[in-house]
Design a protein around this motif. Structure first.
Motif, short mmCIF file in Angstrom:
data_model
loop_
_atom_site.label_atom_id
_atom_site.label_comp_id
_atom_site.label_asym_id
_atom_site.label_seq_id
_atom_site.Cartn_x
_atom_site.Cartn_y
_atom_site.Cartn_z
N VAL A 46 0.68 -1.17 0.00
CA VAL A 46 -0.21 0.05 -0.09
C VAL A 46 0.96 1.28 0.31
CG1 VAL A 46 -1.87 1.31 1.00
CG2 VAL A 46 -1.72 -1.26 1.32
N ARG A 99 -8.74 -2.47 -1.37
CA ARG A 99 -8.38 -1.82 -2.64
C ARG A 99 -9.51 -0.78 -3.16
NH1 ARG A 99 -2.99 -1.61 -2.57
NH2 ARG A 99 -1.96 -3.32 -3.38
N GLU A 105 -9.41 2.06 -0.99
CA GLU A 105 -8.12 2.87 -1.36
C GLU A 105 -8.52 3.91 -2.60
OE1 GLU A 105 -3.40 2.16 -1.79
OE2 GLU A 105 -4.84 0.78 -2.66
N ARG A 149 -6.22 7.11 -1.67
CA ARG A 149 -5.28 6.78 -0.88
C ARG A 149 -5.82 6.91 0.53
NH1 ARG A 149 -1.47 4.50 -4.05
NH2 ARG A 149 -1.16 5.26 -6.25
N PHE A 150 -4.82 6.09 1.29
CA PHE A 150 -4.92 6.31 2.84
C PHE A 150 -3.84 7.40 3.22
CE2 PHE A 150 -6.60 2.17 2.31
CZ PHE A 150 -7.68 2.11 3.27
N LEU A 158 -4.51 3.76 7.85
CA LEU A 158 -4.92 2.49 7.38
C LEU A 158 -5.31 1.44 8.62
CD1 LEU A 158 -5.43 0.38 5.18
CD2 LEU A 158 -2.83 0.53 5.02
#
Length: 237
Positions: free
Chosen positions: A85, A175, A178, A183-184, A190
């Protein structure tokens, strides 16, 4: 809508069932905060996405812990896998374990993909499950075998790419999220998210393909009742 009173929500303008419903939507489905805001607005509930975010942060961890305490002992065949990630341009690894029925045992965000990281995940799993696995199934990453040897464990360890689809598939919901969230924001973000998402996903995880429609609906009703009890959003009889 009748209002449910619970000490957890004291001082909040919205009633328990609204807050619990917003948190459930956010963690149960691949929705952004703004999408949850729109879904609430469609039901006549005007609340900002920032408020939804604060509710998720404030109440999500509590809900996740309560659900984990209610979870019965899961399977003894563990599928482990790790997925990269990208967070702020840096690689992190989300290590995840599921049992033979697809229930998530635990997930751990780490900055490394080595023996030490694999050992850390295994120790956490054994501590929380109060037992070692009967069978461990992984891909061919050597770190798993090295960690098992260092820990002096004797459980069966099968390493084969094709055997581990169950663990690999368990990454798909994260996913999707995300992409929705673009995105985190951090490794902590996360970790906090999966610690709430996974227990809720387990609660609503049914082998739907092997159930009749009636049985599926009954299980879903039971799961919703458990969720309302945990969230304190169910009216007293």
């Amino acid at each position: 809508m009748s209002k449910v009173r619970h000490s957890r929500y004291r001082g909040h303008r919205f009633p328990a069932e609204v807050i619990a419903y917003a948190v459930w939507l956010y963690f149960r489905f691949p929705l952004s905060l703004r999408m949850v805001e729109d879904l609430l607005a469609a039901r006549g509930i005007v609340v900002s996405h920032e408020t939804v975010r604060r509710w998720a942060e404030k109440f999500g961890q509590d809900f996740g812990k309560s659900l984990r305490r209610r979870t019965p002992q899961l399977g003894d065949k563990w599928h482990l896998d790790e997925v990269v990630v990208s967070i702020n341009g840096k690689k992190h690894w989300l290590w995840r374990a599921v049992d033979q029925d697809g229930f998530v045992l635990d997930a751990l965000v780490q900055s490394r993909r080595d023996k030490r990281a694999a050992e850390r995940l295994l120790r956490k799993l054994i501590r929380k499950q109060a037992r070692a696995p009967r069978v461990l199934i992984t891909d061919k990453l050597r770190s798993y075998g090295a960690a098992r040897t260092k820990m002096g464990m004797t459980f069966e360890h099968r390493q084969h790419k094709g055997l581990n689809n169950r663990a690999e598939n368990s990454h798909q919901p994260i996913r999707r999220r995300e992409r929705i969230m673009k995105r985190f924001k951090s490794a902590r973000h996360l970790q906090r998210f999966v610690s709430v998402h996974d227990p809720i996903a387990n609660l609503f995880h049914f082998p739907r393909h092997s159930l009749s429609a009636i049985d599926y609906r009954e299980l879903r009703t039971v799961a919703m009742t458990v969720w309302q009890d945990v969230a304190g959003s169910r009216e007293a009889a």
